[in-house]
Design a protein around this motif. Structure first.
Motif, PDB file in Angstrom:
ATOM      1  N   VAL A  67       5.132  37.168 -32.930  1.00 36.98           N
ATOM      2  CA  VAL A  67       6.201  36.177 -33.038  1.00 36.98           C
ATOM      3  C   VAL A  67       6.667  35.731 -31.659  1.00 36.98           C
ATOM      4  O   VAL A  67       6.901  34.544 -31.423  1.00 36.98           O
ATOM      5  N   ILE A  68       6.802  36.678 -30.756  1.00 35.41           N
ATOM      6  CA  ILE A  68       7.250  36.342 -29.392  1.00 35.41           C
ATOM      7  C   ILE A  68       6.301  35.325 -28.766  1.00 35.41           C
ATOM      8  O   ILE A  68       6.718  34.328 -28.173  1.00 35.41           O
ATOM      9  N   GLY A  69       5.002  35.561 -28.909  1.00 31.13           N
ATOM     10  CA  GLY A  69       4.026  34.627 -28.360  1.00 31.13           C
ATOM     11  C   GLY A  69       4.154  33.254 -29.003  1.00 31.13           C
ATOM     12  O   GLY A  69       4.088  32.228 -28.319  1.00 31.13           O
ATOM     13  N   GLN A  70       4.357  33.230 -30.300  1.00 28.33           N
ATOM     14  CA  GLN A  70       4.479  31.946 -30.993  1.00 28.33           C
ATOM     15  C   GLN A  70       5.682  31.162 -30.510  1.00 28.33           C
ATOM     16  O   GLN A  70       5.625  29.941 -30.331  1.00 28.33           O
ATOM     17  N   ILE A  71       6.796  31.849 -30.298  1.00 34.79           N
ATOM     18  CA  ILE A  71       8.010  31.175 -29.842  1.00 34.79           C
ATOM     19  C   ILE A  71       7.797  30.571 -28.462  1.00 34.79           C
ATOM     20  O   ILE A  71       8.159  29.417 -28.203  1.00 34.79           O
ATOM     21  N   VAL A  72       7.199  31.339 -27.569  1.00 38.21           N
ATOM     22  CA  VAL A  72       6.984  30.815 -26.213  1.00 38.21           C
ATOM     23  C   VAL A  72       6.048  29.607 -26.252  1.00 38.21           C
ATOM     24  O   VAL A  72       6.266  28.611 -25.556  1.00 38.21           O
ATOM     25  N   ARG A  73       5.035  29.680 -27.068  1.00 38.89           N
ATOM     26  CA  ARG A  73       4.111  28.543 -27.169  1.00 38.89           C
ATOM     27  C   ARG A  73       4.829  27.290 -27.615  1.00 38.89           C
ATOM     28  O   ARG A  73       4.632  26.206 -27.061  1.00 38.89           O
ATOM     29  N   THR A  74       5.644  27.437 -28.623  1.00 43.76           N
ATOM     30  CA  THR A  74       6.354  26.281 -29.166  1.00 43.76           C
ATOM     31  C   THR A  74       7.374  25.739 -28.169  1.00 43.76           C
ATOM     32  O   THR A  74       7.516  24.524 -28.025  1.00 43.76           O
ATOM     33  N   GLU A  75       8.072  26.625 -27.473  1.00 47.02           N
ATOM     34  CA  GLU A  75       9.101  26.172 -26.542  1.00 47.02           C
ATOM     35  C   GLU A  75       8.520  25.546 -25.279  1.00 47.02           C
ATOM     36  O   GLU A  75       9.088  24.608 -24.720  1.00 47.02           O
ATOM     37  N   LEU A  76       7.403  26.099 -24.802  1.00 50.97           N
ATOM     38  CA  LEU A  76       6.892  25.658 -23.504  1.00 50.97           C
ATOM     39  C   LEU A  76       5.604  24.850 -23.582  1.00 50.97           C
ATOM     40  O   LEU A  76       5.159  24.305 -22.567  1.00 50.97           O
ATOM     41  N   GLY A  77       4.998  24.798 -24.763  1.00 49.87           N
ATOM     42  CA  GLY A  77       3.753  24.047 -24.856  1.00 49.87           C
ATOM     43  C   GLY A  77       2.621  24.720 -24.103  1.00 49.87           C
ATOM     44  O   GLY A  77       1.630  24.095 -23.736  1.00 49.87           O
ATOM     45  N   VAL A  78       2.754  26.014 -23.865  1.00 54.61           N
ATOM     46  CA  VAL A  78       1.733  26.769 -23.129  1.00 54.61           C
ATOM     47  C   VAL A  78       1.090  27.732 -24.115  1.00 54.61           C
ATOM     48  O   VAL A  78       1.784  28.501 -24.780  1.00 54.61           O
ATOM     49  N   ASP A  79      -0.262  27.687 -24.217  1.00 55.47           N
ATOM     50  CA  ASP A  79      -0.906  28.544 -25.206  1.00 55.47           C
ATOM     51  C   ASP A  79      -1.073  29.985 -24.727  1.00 55.47           C
ATOM     52  O   ASP A  79      -1.022  30.922 -25.517  1.00 55.47           O
ATOM     53  N   GLU A  80      -1.282  30.157 -23.430  1.00 58.06           N
ATOM     54  CA  GLU A  80      -1.546  31.501 -22.908  1.00 58.06           C
ATOM     55  C   GLU A  80      -0.238  32.242 -22.690  1.00 58.06           C
ATOM     56  O   GLU A  80       0.545  31.912 -21.799  1.00 58.06           O
ATOM     57  N   VAL A  81      -0.008  33.247 -23.515  1.00 56.93           N
ATOM     58  CA  VAL A  81       1.217  34.044 -23.393  1.00 56.93           C
ATOM     59  C   VAL A  81       0.826  35.506 -23.331  1.00 56.93           C
ATOM     60  O   VAL A  81      -0.002  35.975 -24.125  1.00 56.93           O
ATOM     61  N   GLU A  82       1.418  36.208 -22.401  1.00 59.02           N
ATOM     62  CA  GLU A  82       1.133  37.633 -22.249  1.00 59.02           C
ATOM     63  C   GLU A  82       2.436  38.405 -22.386  1.00 59.02           C
ATOM     64  O   GLU A  82       3.455  38.039 -21.802  1.00 59.02           O
ATOM     65  N   LEU A  83       2.365  39.469 -23.160  1.00 59.37           N
ATOM     66  CA  LEU A  83       3.552  40.295 -23.328  1.00 59.37           C
ATOM     67  C   LEU A  83       3.436  41.478 -22.372  1.00 59.37           C
ATOM     68  O   LEU A  83       2.443  42.197 -22.397  1.00 59.37           O
ATOM     69  N   MET A  84       4.432  41.681 -21.555  1.00 62.59           N
ATOM     70  CA  MET A  84       4.415  42.796 -20.618  1.00 62.59           C
ATOM     71  C   MET A  84       4.794  44.075 -21.341  1.00 62.59           C
ATOM     72  O   MET A  84       5.405  44.032 -22.415  1.00 62.59           O
ATOM     73  N   PRO A  85       4.470  45.226 -20.772  1.00 59.96           N
ATOM     74  CA  PRO A  85       4.852  46.480 -21.438  1.00 59.96           C
ATOM     75  C   PRO A  85       6.355  46.570 -21.621  1.00 59.96           C
ATOM     76  O   PRO A  85       7.126  46.152 -20.746  1.00 59.96           O
ATOM     77  N   ALA A  86       6.767  47.074 -22.737  1.00 61.38           N
ATOM     78  CA  ALA A  86       8.195  47.206 -23.024  1.00 61.38           C
ATOM     79  C   ALA A  86       8.714  48.480 -22.386  1.00 61.38           C
ATOM     80  O   ALA A  86       8.155  49.562 -22.593  1.00 61.38           O
ATOM     81  N   ASP A  87       9.777  48.330 -21.583  1.00 61.82           N
ATOM     82  CA  ASP A  87      10.379  49.519 -20.992  1.00 61.82           C
ATOM     83  C   ASP A  87      11.829  49.216 -20.642  1.00 61.82           C
ATOM     84  O   ASP A  87      12.321  48.098 -20.874  1.00 61.82           O
ATOM     85  N   THR A  88      12.504  50.200 -20.072  1.00 60.26           N
ATOM     86  CA  THR A  88      13.932  50.030 -19.793  1.00 60.26           C
ATOM     87  C   THR A  88      14.175  49.371 -18.439  1.00 60.26           C
ATOM     88  O   THR A  88      15.297  49.382 -17.941  1.00 60.26           O
TER      89      THR A  88
END
Lengths: 153, 266, 787
Positions: C488-509
């Motif tokens: 979902v996060i990738g889909q949102i970024v694509r729609t907002e920015l018009g950029v297809d390549e989205v990378e999720l960084m490791p989740a940490d504090t």
């Protein structure tokens, strides 16, 4: 004690205490983490591997009894086209959520399709009855198998 | 070898033993794997059926024809469990819930036991002395099980809370051996061992005798009587899987349904 | 906004799917580090006991053992917990009391798991067993409770021409995620810092407690999300996090801890079992006039999230209906059982089972169709809830009921196919004795946190170039547990920015709090944070582009006519990075009558179950489960369906086979042999329909989707079982003995007791002000005699 066996086409030697399971040897011993430990009792199928071509729960296989055996794990399915079709279908059909059960399912599904590619709906479900999934409700896993069947045919 | 080191624990499929090992409950001094003992995996189907103690349920399902045994083997665990589990294991573990044991008892099978001193045979019902107490002396090894073919009028029913991979709340195997004019009824999970419901067996035998073992549906009165005799043989307890009340109830039900179905196919 | 093929609304396959199918995805239990040793926990075999003595010398002397720690070795705070006031001991110490079976008493670290197991066996503990308190009603009478909450509206003493009463029970369900508890703690800088890799639902929630219990500053601790093998509420509480860190700091080695399945049953919270007394009053046309209820939850030994579960069970206790007069009391007891806490549905599951059974009772009494009686009462947008809150978002409940009824019923039972009969390969069923039943149930609950909590999520979006092409990177601490947030996060970024390549960084504090993955909140909250951060990036892109650029297209900026002006590459000589903290609108605490604008929004669900029951053996099969769910907006329809179907599976489990069986405080079935999860052969045909009526104030109009289908599916299945058998079935899970109609021959004494008038079972009800927590955070119920 030592045991010498063949894992995914490569000879391997393990150092283990006598009662160790094949699951433990594969993971902690050989660093093949793809096979999963979810129950250690043969009740969930997450640890499914092939031993001499036969589907087994590796948590119930005594590692020490595997001398000279050919073991195939999820990592060893590698470029097999049947496995590839199963893996692709699992993703496209939505059969993967957390993914913990997924390697076990892929091993079981691949073994089924290689042995009995024309399995019908009932046979498919019977074959998958030993694999638990807590996330998906199974419907999309069964759908994935059907897609893979079509793809392979 | 067992004669020399009788405290050796034997393992074939590992489907019972490895669970206890994985959970740290047992740490045997010595383990002996039977994986490579090929003769323990032979299955012979003739006028007798012989199944080696190391033959897996999957191997049995591909070969044997006795319906009660086939139906029971199909409900054992799951496919990978059936690829590993053996009759020898079921017998050695000697749990009243072992799926294969009621059919073996109903078929009046004999366990073949070997030791350095030679071979002996024991009827399955006599072999099961108590829960987890098989009639196995130190240095002995179960090598196989044998039973006479008994036709096709057989049934195996299993009650559980789930449609797969379930330990029976109660189970029942019924064999109507027309050739030998013998009825076998065995109950699983309703006593300390698998129970031969002998009063029910005798009743059914005599009822069938009266009609010369012709196929047909028993009367309600006969089914009632058979069912209640079977239930009376059960000695169920309350445990986490089910209550004694339900077990007795479902034994009677399984008996009635099994008899109804098998008499039609005599 | 750019129309992106892999953007919002598309059934995009999950980005980690391929790795998962190849066994390449690393779960917490797959982690390793050089020099790693193994930790294990010694747990009390007694549900209640005084610890007189703990002697670890023999364990320490075992070769290969690096550390053995007890309560006397704790460097920081000795207690942790989810409530503001921590109540749960890290380890039970000498002269302290064990409060539940399995409570940790000591921890060891050793060269191998087997060596650690042997070390546990060498720790000597002298316990003085005490009598455990196991009856939650008895506990309340004695004054041992966590919270009581009252919802009072209209005239609590109102009368009605038609009144139906019922007593109901819901057993203790376990989340049973397939991935058991696991994590790896790596000390560094001579023990002044530590990294913890763990499967959890909330990195920052863990960080707070770990920092307190290590006595270390938060900045010196980094918690990283490791692969999570499912959660469903089991990972909101601390399990091995503090223990692994303590062992790592004591040994200066990386320490890996994981629980096997049996230990896992003792190592996490479970769903609160519930005992519920209900009274529904209506007029002759079936319109609800009053609902009175007393709900007793067994909270177990420590608080966990019990206070919030109590609020949920009460707030949603009457169901998605208009009710003018309400008197609902919910209390949770402190007993010597494992602590109970979050599980998908969070209190609403329990009360839904009761209120839906009550609606069917009313329908039967009035001879009105069960669907029709619901129709006459369902909430609509603009209606007031029993807490006085007006539904300002979407509430298409009536439409959902219609759609649910319209879903085609399955074909009649194929009597010639034994595998289709209940009981499958056991061949127990007789086709002639199988009866089919149909039942409906409606449910609802809140999305996100309530009662004035300022719930928020943080995300950082960085847009730069990689190989000359735009690449968006997202950093968020939100926990992916399988639900598909990463997609979902990738889909949102694509729609907002018009950029297809989205990378999720490791989740940490190392990034701000995203809040826990619970309450079906992440798509809304972290989705909102990601959207907000992406929109800030977009503003900067447009600023850099300058007029006439006003909008983003696919990989470019556009003018007002939609003509591409320039590719994004030329605007990204330097990357653009923004963080956004997304808050939902403020909510209020409930007042002393349980009234207030306490919830952000609501998710509704309508379900129909079709079951076959063999009337003599009681074996049952759920044949079909139809779900119509109110989702606001489906960002990824495939994943939404996956959430519904997974919820239905857990609903089938709770209805027919899942229960932790406990006796005298001892768990009788901590294994998959006897805690039964549905297999593929136990699953019904599932037909699910999504209703998308956008939720105002939510990103893209989303609601949450993870919980509703579990809230009402047990109730729907129970209704269908009652239809098939004509039996009362006041309890789930329903057993074959009950369905066979013989349970009355050996009745459950507690169910019998429950069916006596309520006053004799719970002699008085506590009236405790709700809202801010008092003193020690563990409210003692003050039992007042009725005046």
């Amino acid at each position: 004690m030592r045991v010498a066996l063949n894992v995914n086409g490569e000879p391997r030697e393990g150092d283990l205490w006598g009662g160790e399971s094949l699951l433990y040897l594969l993971r902690e011993g050989f660093g093949l983490w793809g096979t999963k430990n979810a129950c250690e009792q043969g009740e969930c199928g997450s640890c499914a591997v092939l031993v001499d071509g036969v589907l087994k729960c590796s948590c119930l296989v005594l590692a020490a009894s595997c001398e000279d055996c050919q073991v195939t794990t999820i990592e060893g399915l590698g470029d097999d086209p049947v496995a590839g079709a199963v893996q692709e279908a699992m993703v496209s059909a939505g059969g993967v959520q957390c993914g913990f059960c997924t390697p076990g399912f892929v091993v079981v599904m691949t073994e089924l399709l290689k042995r009995h590619p024309g399995a019908d709906d009932e046979e498919v479900k019977q074959a998958l009855a030993g694999n638990l999934c807590r996330c998906t409700g199974y419907a999309r896993i069964v759908e994935a198998l059907k897609r893979a069947q079509v793809q392979i045919a | 070898m067992l004669a020399r080191t009788p405290d050796t624990t034997v393992v074939a499929g590992g489907t019972d033993l490895m669970v206890a090992m994985n959970f740290g409950r047992i740490r045997p001094e010595r383990l002996m794997s039977l994986r490579r003992v090929a003769e323990m995996r032979t299955i012979e189907v003739g006028s007798d059926t012989y199944v080696g103690a190391g033959a897996t349920f999957t191997q049995m399902l591909g070969t044997i024809e006795d319906p009660a045994m086939v139906l029971a083997a199909k409900t054992v665990g799951s496919p990978p469990i059936r690829n590993a589990g053996t009759l020898g294991g079921n017998l050695a573990t000697c749990s009243p819930a072992g799926d294969a044991l009621p059919p073996l008892a109903a078929l009046d099978a004999s366990v073949v036991i070997a030791s350095a001193a030679g071979e002996r045979q024991v009827k399955v019902s006599a072999f099961m002395l108590g829960p987890k107490q098989p009639d196995l002396r130190p240095g002995e090894l179960i090598v196989g099980v044998r039973w006479r073919r008994a036709g096709l009028a057989q049934a195996f029913l299993k009650a559980g809370t789930r449609n797969a991979m379930v330990i029976a709340v109660a189970s029942l195997a019924l064999v109507l051996d027309k050739e030998r004019r013998r009825v076998g009824v065995a109950l699983g999970s309703v006593g300390p061992t698998v129970i031969r419901a002998m009063a029910a067996e005798l009743f059914a035998q005599s009822w069938l005798e009266d009609r010369d073992w012709r196929p047909g549906t028993p009367t309600q009165a006969a089914l009632d009587r058979f069912a209640s005799l079977a239930a009376e043989s059960a000695r169920p307890i309350d445990d986490v899987r089910g209550s004694a009340l339900y077990r007795r109830h479902v034994v009677a039900l399984m008996a009635r349904r099994a008899l109804e179905r098998t008499c039609a196919s005599l | 906004m750019p129309e992106m093929v892999r953007g919002v609304g598309a059934s995009v396959p999950r980005p980690d799917g391929r790795a998962k199918t190849r066994g390449e995805f690393e779960f917490a239990s797959d982690l390793t580090a050089p020099g790693m040793i193994y930790g294990r926990t010694l747990r009390s075999p007694h549900p209640h006991a005084l610890v007189r003595r703990v002697d670890v010398r023999r364990a320490l002397a075992l070769p290969g053992v690096s550390a053995v720690l007890t309560a006397s070795d704790l460097p920081g705070q000795a207690v942790y917990g989810l409530a503001k006031v921590r109540d749960q001991p890290v380890l039970v110490g000498v002269r302290e009391k064990v409060m539940y079976e399995g409570e940790p008493v000591a921890i060891v670290a050793a060269e191998s798991p087997e060596r650690a197991r042997q070390a546990l066996g060498l720790i000597e503990v002298d316990y003085e067993p005490l009598t455990p308190l196991t009856d939650p009603v008895e506990a309340l009478i004695q004054g041992d409770g966590y919270r009581e909450l009252v919802i009072r509206r209209g005239d609590p003493g109102a009368q009605a021409p038609v009144v139906v009463k019922g007593y109901y029970e819901v057993g203790q369900q376990d989340q049973a995620p397939l991935g058991p508890e696991a994590g790896l703690a790596i000390p560094s800088h001579g023990g002044r810092e530590i990294d913890l890799y763990v499967a959890t639902q909330g990195l920052h929630v863990d960080l707070d407690q770990v920092a307190e219990c290590l006595g270390m500053e938060r900045e010196r601790i980094r918690i990283h999300l490791a692969g999570v093998g499912g959660a469903f509420g089991a990972r909101e509480d601390i399990s091995m996090q503090i223990h692994a860190c303590l062992l790592a700091l004591a040994t200066m080695r990386p320490v890996k801890m994981w629980y096997g399945r049996e230990e896992s049953f003792f190592g996490h919270v479970h769903r609160h079992p519930a005992r519920m007394w209900y009274e529904h009053g209506a007029d002759e046309s079936g319109r609800l006039l009053l609902v009175r209820a007393t709900i007793v939850l067994d909270g177990g030994a420590y608080g966990s999230s019990t206070r919030s579960v109590v609020a949920n069970a009460a707030c949603f206790g009457a169901g998605p209906y208009r009710v003018p007069n309400v008197d609902i009391w919910c209390g949770a007891s402190k007993t010597n059982h494992q602590p109970n806490g979050a599980m998908r549905g969070f209190g609403a599951v329990q009360s839904c089972f009761a209120h839906e059974a009550q609606m069917d009772r009313l329908a039967a009494r009035l001879k009105i169709d069960p669907v029709e009686i619901r129709r006459r009462n369902v909430l609509a947008a603009g209606d007031e809830l029993i807490t006085g809150q007006r539904v300002t978002g979407s509430a298409p409940v009536d439409k959902m009921v219609t759609r649910c009824m319209e879903i085609p019923l399955p074909p009649a039972l194929d009597r010639a196919a034994p595998a289709a009969l209940p009981g499958g390969g056991g061949y127990l069923a007789d086709a002639g004795r199988v009866r089919r039943g149909v039942g409906y149930a409606l449910g609802y609950k809140n999305v996100a946190f309530s009662g004035g909590t300022d719930d928020f999520s943080t995300a950082r979006v960085t847009l730069g170039l990689s190989g000359g092409k735009p690449l968006a990177r997202v950093k968020s601490a939100a926990s992916e547990m399988g639900q598909g947030l990463v997609t979902v996060i990738g889909q949102i970024v694509r729609t907002e920015l018009g950029v297809d390549e989205v990378e999720l960084m490791p989740a940490d504090t190392l990034v701000g709090d995203a809040g826990s993955s619970s309450a079906s909140r992440q798509t809304w909250m972290t989705g909102g944070a990601v959207q907000g951060a992406a929109q800030k990036v977009k503003s900067e892109l447009l600023r850099r582009a300058g007029p006439p650029a006003v909008e983003l297209g696919e990989g470019c900026v556009l003018d007002a006519e939609g003509i591409p002006l320039a590719p994004l590459e030329v605007l990204l000589e330097t990357p653009i990075e923004y963080e956004h903290e997304f808050h939902h609108r403020p909510t209020q605490a409930l007042n002393e009558n349980g009234q207030g604008d306490a919830h952000v929004s609501f998710m509704f669900v309508a379900q129909r179950a079709v079951v076959d029951v063999d009337l003599d053996s009681g074996v049952a099969k759920v044949v079909q489960l139809a779900t119509v769910q109110d989702v606001g907006r489906a960002i990824n329809p495939l994943q939404v369906l996956g959430q519904i179907e997974g919820s239905v599976a857990q609903g089938v489990g709770l209805a027919l086979m899942e229960e932790m069986r406990v006796s005298g405080g001892h768990v009788l079935n901590p294994s998959f042999t006897d805690y039964l999860l549905p297999t593929v052969l136990d699953m019904p045909e599932m037909i699910s329909e999504l209703i998308e009526e956008p939720e105002p104030l939510a990103p893209y109009g989303v609601k949450g989707v993870g919980e509703p289908a579990l809230i009402s599916s047990p109730a729907a299945i129970a209704a269908a079982l009652r239809d098939a058998t004509g039996l009362d079935l006041p309890r789930i899970p329903v057993s074959p003995a009950e369905l066979a109609g013989i349970a009355h021959l050996a009745p459950d004494p507690r169910v019998v007791a429950g069916q006596r008038p309520l006053e004799r079972v719970v002699p008085a009800r506590v009236l405790t002000p709700v809202g801010e927590e008092s003193g020690d955070g563990v409210e003692r119920g003050r039992i007042l005699e009725r005046g």
